[in-house]
Write a protein that holds these residues in place. Structure first.
Motif, PDB file in Angstrom:
ATOM      1  N   UNK B   4      31.276  46.461  27.637  1.00 43.44           N
ATOM      2  CA  UNK B   4      31.729  45.330  28.010  1.00 43.44           C
ATOM      3  C   UNK B   4      31.181  44.967  29.315  1.00 43.44           C
ATOM      4  N   UNK B   5      30.896  43.315  29.060  1.00 38.42           N
ATOM      5  CA  UNK B   5      29.911  42.192  30.104  1.00 38.42           C
ATOM      6  C   UNK B   5      30.909  41.924  30.834  1.00 38.42           C
ATOM      7  N   UNK B   6      29.873  41.618  32.273  1.00 35.89           N
ATOM      8  CA  UNK B   6      30.322  41.103  33.283  1.00 35.89           C
ATOM      9  C   UNK B   6      28.864  40.134  33.658  1.00 35.89           C
ATOM     10  N   UNK B   7      28.996  38.623  32.750  1.00 35.74           N
ATOM     11  CA  UNK B   7      27.727  37.801  33.091  1.00 35.74           C
ATOM     12  C   UNK B   7      27.962  37.422  34.090  1.00 35.74           C
ATOM     13  N   UNK B   8      28.208  37.617  34.771  1.00 33.17           N
ATOM     14  CA  UNK B   8      28.286  37.440  36.260  1.00 33.17           C
ATOM     15  C   UNK B   8      27.563  37.523  37.245  1.00 33.17           C
ATOM     16  N   UNK B   9      26.738  38.036  37.869  1.00 30.28           N
ATOM     17  CA  UNK B   9      26.489  39.046  38.647  1.00 30.28           C
ATOM     18  C   UNK B   9      27.296  38.678  40.295  1.00 30.28           C
ATOM     19  N   UNK B  10      27.206  37.670  40.793  1.00 36.42           N
ATOM     20  CA  UNK B  10      27.575  37.263  41.492  1.00 36.42           C
ATOM     21  C   UNK B  10      28.389  36.350  41.636  1.00 36.42           C
ATOM     22  N   UNK B  11      29.403  36.049  42.693  1.00 35.16           N
ATOM     23  CA  UNK B  11      30.543  34.919  42.876  1.00 35.16           C
ATOM     24  C   UNK B  11      30.542  34.982  44.556  1.00 35.16           C
ATOM     25  N   UNK B  12      30.771  33.135  44.788  1.00 33.53           N
ATOM     26  CA  UNK B  12      30.589  33.424  46.504  1.00 33.53           C
ATOM     27  C   UNK B  12      31.437  32.085  46.283  1.00 33.53           C
ATOM     28  N   UNK B  13      33.065  32.117  47.443  1.00 36.97           N
ATOM     29  CA  UNK B  13      33.781  32.133  47.572  1.00 36.97           C
ATOM     30  C   UNK B  13      34.346  31.490  48.799  1.00 36.97           C
ATOM     31  N   UNK B  14      34.989  29.994  49.098  1.00 38.03           N
ATOM     32  CA  UNK B  14      35.552  30.198  50.488  1.00 38.03           C
ATOM     33  C   UNK B  14      37.318  30.598  50.693  1.00 38.03           C
ATOM     34  N   UNK B  15      36.590  30.799  51.461  1.00 36.45           N
ATOM     35  CA  UNK B  15      38.492  31.565  52.213  1.00 36.45           C
ATOM     36  C   UNK B  15      39.789  31.080  51.696  1.00 36.45           C
ATOM     37  N   UNK B  16      40.508  31.542  51.238  1.00 38.70           N
ATOM     38  CA  UNK B  16      41.814  30.251  50.806  1.00 38.70           C
ATOM     39  C   UNK B  16      41.743  29.856  49.354  1.00 38.70           C
ATOM     40  N   UNK B  17      40.124  30.016  49.189  1.00 42.10           N
ATOM     41  CA  UNK B  17      40.010  29.346  47.366  1.00 42.10           C
ATOM     42  C   UNK B  17      40.496  30.446  46.284  1.00 42.10           C
ATOM     43  N   UNK B  18      40.921  29.937  45.492  1.00 41.57           N
ATOM     44  CA  UNK B  18      40.797  30.993  43.753  1.00 41.57           C
ATOM     45  C   UNK B  18      39.339  31.750  43.179  1.00 41.57           C
ATOM     46  N   UNK B  19      39.237  33.096  43.223  1.00 45.37           N
ATOM     47  CA  UNK B  19      38.150  33.655  42.639  1.00 45.37           C
ATOM     48  C   UNK B  19      38.174  33.947  41.237  1.00 45.37           C
ATOM     49  N   UNK B  20      37.386  33.592  40.238  1.00 47.50           N
ATOM     50  CA  UNK B  20      38.078  33.588  38.801  1.00 47.50           C
ATOM     51  C   UNK B  20      36.248  34.064  37.885  1.00 47.50           C
ATOM     52  N   UNK B  21      36.892  36.080  38.366  1.00 49.98           N
ATOM     53  CA  UNK B  21      35.817  37.043  37.416  1.00 49.98           C
ATOM     54  C   UNK B  21      36.169  36.696  36.353  1.00 49.98           C
ATOM     55  N   UNK B  22      35.190  37.503  35.598  1.00 56.32           N
ATOM     56  CA  UNK B  22      35.306  37.177  33.463  1.00 56.32           C
ATOM     57  C   UNK B  22      34.899  38.019  33.148  1.00 56.32           C
ATOM     58  N   UNK B  23      34.878  38.787  31.809  1.00 51.39           N
ATOM     59  CA  UNK B  23      34.425  39.717  31.283  1.00 51.39           C
ATOM     60  C   UNK B  23      35.135  39.677  30.178  1.00 51.39           C
ATOM     61  N   UNK B  24      33.736  39.897  28.932  1.00 52.82           N
ATOM     62  CA  UNK B  24      33.723  39.598  27.470  1.00 52.82           C
ATOM     63  C   UNK B  24      33.976  41.210  27.156  1.00 52.82           C
ATOM     64  N   UNK B  25      34.420  41.756  25.828  1.00 55.23           N
ATOM     65  CA  UNK B  25      34.107  42.708  25.311  1.00 55.23           C
ATOM     66  C   UNK B  25      33.416  42.777  23.959  1.00 55.23           C
ATOM     67  N   UNK B  26      32.441  43.480  22.923  1.00 61.59           N
ATOM     68  CA  UNK B  26      33.020  43.720  21.664  1.00 61.59           C
ATOM     69  C   UNK B  26      33.639  44.699  21.433  1.00 61.59           C
ATOM     70  N   UNK B  27      33.515  45.506  21.426  1.00 64.29           N
ATOM     71  CA  UNK B  27      34.782  46.307  20.403  1.00 64.29           C
ATOM     72  C   UNK B  27      35.693  46.364  19.960  1.00 64.29           C
ATOM     73  N   UNK B  28      36.757  46.202  18.971  1.00 59.67           N
ATOM     74  CA  UNK B  28      38.058  45.818  18.775  1.00 59.67           C
ATOM     75  C   UNK B  28      38.491  47.439  19.305  1.00 59.67           C
ATOM     76  N   UNK B  29      38.071  48.129  19.333  1.00 61.18           N
ATOM     77  CA  UNK B  29      39.240  49.533  19.441  1.00 61.18           C
ATOM     78  C   UNK B  29      39.603  48.741  21.172  1.00 61.18           C
TER      79      UNK B  29
END
Lengths: 113, 113
Positions: B4-29
């Motif tokens: 399970x990989x989260x390639x963005x270690x950090x994210x800065x966003x302004x209050x009221x805006x959208x935060x989008x966090x991403x995650x990728x995985x390799x195990x098809x199970x």
């Protein structure tokens, strides 16, 4: 309801020593899991206990062992400590076998010198 | 082996805006996915989950999207609030009753006023 409590919060050991970490599960929870979180990484599953028996183990050597007691509290024991064992150890409890919505404690920070 | 990989270690966003966090995985199970949120000196707390039979799950300001063919999921927080500043972990298991969670390394979200 009380949450998951862990002790001690911090401890320092030297290589080769043994350590015991303790965990009190959330009230009503009968499953306890232990995770290791190294610096900069996500938690890694060590093992889980259900009804006082280990029912699953991650990729950790036998020197990592545990116990679950009738009151559902738990211990994690690590023998022959190595420098790489330095990490945050998280205990998590859940209600029922196979549950994966876990309630985590704040962790025990172990430093091995 | 990081499944399970989260390639963005950090994210800065302004209050009221959208935060989008991403995650990728390799195990098809993997077919059950969870997001946990962690404040400093506290254990991770469960935020939201999604089963592979769905492609979206919503809970208030939090929505998780799953793209199984791409082995990718994302967490949307709308609107972002200062209290959302925390570390977010993506986790996966091989079923809703599989207690063994595989975690990503986490994304630190900072919401600016």
């Amino acid at each position: 309801e009380t949450g998951v409590t862990q002790s001690p919060t911090h401890l320092i050991k030297t290589r080769g020593q043994q350590v015991t970490l303790r965990c009190s599960s959330q009230s009503g929870h009968n499953t306890v899991s232990w995770y290791q979180q190294a610096l900069g990484q996500g938690p890694q599953f060590i093992f889980q206990y259900y009804r006082e028996e280990e029912n699953g183990r991650g990729n950790f050597p036998p020197r990592f062992s545990g116990l679950q007691f009738p009151n559902y509290s738990s211990e994690l024991n690590v023998n022959a400590l190595e420098l790489d064992d330095s990490a945050l150890y998280l205990c998590a409890s859940a209600r029922g076998y196979g549950a994966n919505v876990l309630t985590f404690g704040a962790g025990s920070r172990l430093t091995v010198l | 082996d990081q499944q399970v990989k989260q390639n963005s270690p950090s994210l800065s966003v302004q209050e009221g805006r959208i935060s989008i966090l991403n995650c990728d995985y390799t195990n098809s199970m993997f077919d059950y996915f969870l997001w946990y949120k962690k404040y400093p000196a506290e254990g991770p707390t469960f935020l939201i989950s999604i089963s592979s039979i769905k492609d979206k799950n919503e809970d208030g300001r939090f929505t998780v999207f799953l793209n199984k063919s791409a082995k990718h999921l994302s967490l949307h927080i709308v609107p972002s609030q200062p209290g959302d500043s925390a570390v977010y972990f993506c986790a996966a298991s091989a079923g809703v009753n599989d207690y063994k969670l595989s975690f990503g390394a986490g994304t630190t979200v900072t919401v600016r006023a």
